[in-house]
Design a protein around this motif. Structure first.
Motif, PDB file in Angstrom:
ATOM      1  N   PHE A 138      10.451 113.184   3.346  1.00 47.94           N
ATOM      2  CA  PHE A 138       9.590 112.203   5.246  1.00 47.94           C
ATOM      3  C   PHE A 138       8.362 113.026   5.204  1.00 47.94           C
ATOM      4  O   PHE A 138       8.707 114.458   5.370  1.00 47.94           O
ATOM      5  CB  PHE A 138      11.373 112.662   6.030  1.00 47.94           C
ATOM      6  N   ILE A 139       7.140 112.063   5.361  1.00 47.02           N
ATOM      7  CA  ILE A 139       6.747 112.908   6.304  1.00 47.02           C
ATOM      8  C   ILE A 139       5.589 111.480   6.895  1.00 47.02           C
ATOM      9  O   ILE A 139       5.778 110.610   6.277  1.00 47.02           O
ATOM     10  CB  ILE A 139       5.250 112.481   5.064  1.00 47.02           C
ATOM     11  N   TYR A 140       5.129 112.154   7.871  1.00 44.08           N
ATOM     12  CA  TYR A 140       4.925 110.887   8.900  1.00 44.08           C
ATOM     13  C   TYR A 140       3.099 111.587   9.318  1.00 44.08           C
ATOM     14  O   TYR A 140       2.797 113.264   9.910  1.00 44.08           O
ATOM     15  CB  TYR A 140       5.240 111.185  10.414  1.00 44.08           C
ATOM     16  N   TYR A 141       2.003 110.707   9.464  1.00 44.41           N
ATOM     17  CA  TYR A 141       0.549 111.573   9.134  1.00 44.41           C
ATOM     18  C   TYR A 141       0.186 110.685   9.796  1.00 44.41           C
ATOM     19  O   TYR A 141       0.503 109.012   8.824  1.00 44.41           O
ATOM     20  CB  TYR A 141       0.510 111.933   7.882  1.00 44.41           C
ATOM     21  N   ASP A 142      -0.723 110.305  10.723  1.00 48.20           N
ATOM     22  CA  ASP A 142      -1.631 109.310  11.184  1.00 48.20           C
ATOM     23  C   ASP A 142      -1.152 107.707  10.913  1.00 48.20           C
ATOM     24  O   ASP A 142      -1.734 107.129  10.285  1.00 48.20           O
ATOM     25  CB  ASP A 142      -2.819 109.138  10.790  1.00 48.20           C
ATOM     26  N   ASP A 143      -0.123 107.749  12.319  1.00 46.62           N
ATOM     27  CA  ASP A 143       0.508 106.278  12.426  1.00 46.62           C
ATOM     28  C   ASP A 143       1.975 105.912  11.532  1.00 46.62           C
ATOM     29  O   ASP A 143       1.717 104.634  10.877  1.00 46.62           O
ATOM     30  CB  ASP A 143      -0.232 105.734  13.158  1.00 46.62           C
TER      31      ASP A 143
ATOM     32  N   ILE B  73      10.439 123.087  11.112  1.00 46.66           N
ATOM     33  CA  ILE B  73      10.884 123.091   9.882  1.00 46.66           C
ATOM     34  C   ILE B  73       9.655 122.735   9.207  1.00 46.66           C
ATOM     35  O   ILE B  73       9.667 124.264   8.295  1.00 46.66           O
ATOM     36  CB  ILE B  73      12.006 123.003   9.188  1.00 46.66           C
ATOM     37  N   LYS B  74       8.380 122.051   9.708  1.00 45.98           N
ATOM     38  CA  LYS B  74       7.308 121.795   8.413  1.00 45.98           C
ATOM     39  C   LYS B  74       6.228 123.228   8.560  1.00 45.98           C
ATOM     40  O   LYS B  74       6.841 123.412  10.294  1.00 45.98           O
ATOM     41  CB  LYS B  74       6.579 120.752   8.498  1.00 45.98           C
ATOM     42  N   LYS B  75       5.551 123.529   7.737  1.00 44.71           N
ATOM     43  CA  LYS B  75       4.405 124.491   8.185  1.00 44.71           C
ATOM     44  C   LYS B  75       3.649 124.292   8.776  1.00 44.71           C
ATOM     45  O   LYS B  75       2.677 124.642   8.959  1.00 44.71           O
ATOM     46  CB  LYS B  75       5.167 125.991   6.487  1.00 44.71           C
ATOM     47  N   SER B  76       3.454 123.309   8.263  1.00 38.64           N
ATOM     48  CA  SER B  76       1.641 122.698   8.329  1.00 38.64           C
ATOM     49  C   SER B  76       1.964 121.295   8.239  1.00 38.64           C
ATOM     50  O   SER B  76       3.288 120.229   8.295  1.00 38.64           O
ATOM     51  CB  SER B  76       0.609 122.638   7.216  1.00 38.64           C
ATOM     52  N   GLU B  77       0.586 120.723   8.619  1.00 34.76           N
ATOM     53  CA  GLU B  77       0.806 118.905   8.790  1.00 34.76           C
ATOM     54  C   GLU B  77       1.491 117.813   7.828  1.00 34.76           C
ATOM     55  O   GLU B  77       1.724 117.277   7.964  1.00 34.76           O
ATOM     56  CB  GLU B  77       0.688 118.404  10.089  1.00 34.76           C
ATOM     57  N   TYR B  78       0.961 118.453   6.748  1.00 30.69           N
ATOM     58  CA  TYR B  78       1.539 117.798   5.708  1.00 30.69           C
ATOM     59  C   TYR B  78       2.826 118.134   4.957  1.00 30.69           C
ATOM     60  O   TYR B  78       3.042 117.599   3.672  1.00 30.69           O
ATOM     61  CB  TYR B  78       0.178 118.129   4.597  1.00 30.69           C
ATOM     62  N   ASP B  79       3.348 119.160   5.433  1.00 33.76           N
ATOM     63  CA  ASP B  79       4.530 119.268   5.058  1.00 33.76           C
ATOM     64  C   ASP B  79       5.625 118.495   5.000  1.00 33.76           C
ATOM     65  O   ASP B  79       5.758 116.988   5.739  1.00 33.76           O
ATOM     66  CB  ASP B  79       5.534 120.500   5.472  1.00 33.76           C
ATOM     67  N   MET B  80       6.689 118.311   4.087  1.00 31.23           N
ATOM     68  CA  MET B  80       7.233 117.232   4.358  1.00 31.23           C
ATOM     69  C   MET B  80       8.791 117.675   4.382  1.00 31.23           C
ATOM     70  O   MET B  80       8.752 119.074   4.571  1.00 31.23           O
ATOM     71  CB  MET B  80       7.668 116.315   2.233  1.00 31.23           C
ATOM     72  N   ALA B  81       9.795 117.011   4.800  1.00 35.19           N
ATOM     73  CA  ALA B  81      11.082 117.320   4.805  1.00 35.19           C
ATOM     74  C   ALA B  81      12.420 116.403   4.225  1.00 35.19           C
ATOM     75  O   ALA B  81      12.259 115.478   4.129  1.00 35.19           O
ATOM     76  CB  ALA B  81      11.020 117.152   6.560  1.00 35.19           C
ATOM     77  N   ASN B  82      13.073 117.054   3.508  1.00 37.85           N
ATOM     78  CA  ASN B  82      14.096 116.619   3.021  1.00 37.85           C
ATOM     79  C   ASN B  82      14.831 116.394   4.317  1.00 37.85           C
ATOM     80  O   ASN B  82      15.796 116.881   4.908  1.00 37.85           O
ATOM     81  CB  ASN B  82      14.740 117.836   1.808  1.00 37.85           C
TER      82      ASN B  82
END
Length: 146
Positions: free
Chosen positions: A50-55, A84-93
């Protein structure tokens, strides 16, 4: 005296191994209970990155990419994933329950994913195991790339 010490170490190692087996069995039981939890009508279990970026929220499963409806449940998932993310572009399982429907943006413009997930329940969030970004430590000039 040496025999007594060796015997006590053997007994302690056997006892500690027995406790490890019990704890792993308990973990398996918990996982099975989550998987056997009944789903409401129309709900499915989704597993993916899962990733959330820029709405824009996206769930990348092993088979498909889905848009995720931006609502309170999705924002709750974003808050958990931020921890749990290291940067705003990281995904999470993630493992979530949700309903699948047509994506209104795709119907209007045709430039988005066809299907949209509406999250109903968040089951699990964990860091992504691998990243698709390769860091070399060297900065390249555009002229160097062929």
């Amino acid at each position: 005296m040496k025999q007594l010490i060796i015997l006590s170490f053997l007994v302690l190692s056997l006892i500690s191994c027995k406790n490890d087996q019990n704890s792993s069995q308990e973990e398996e039981v918990v996982i099975k209970e989550i998987e056997q939890e009944p789903l409401a009508d129309g709900e499915e279990i989704f597993r993916g990155e899962f990733i959330y970026y820029d709405d824009t929220a996206v769930l990348n499963t092993s088979r498909e990419l889905y848009a995720v409806k931006v609502d309170d449940k999705m924002r709750e998932l974003v808050d958990v994933a931020k921890a749990i993310k290291k940067s705003e572009y990281d995904m999470a399982n993630v493992v979530i329950h949700g309903t699948l429907g047509p994506n209104p943006r795709h119907l209007e413009t045709g430039d988005a994913w066809e299907e949209m997930i509406t999250i109903t329940k968040i089951i699990e969030v964990s860091p992504a195991k691998s990243a698709n970004v390769i860091t070399t430590g060297k900065t390249l000039d555009i002229k160097e790339v062929k």
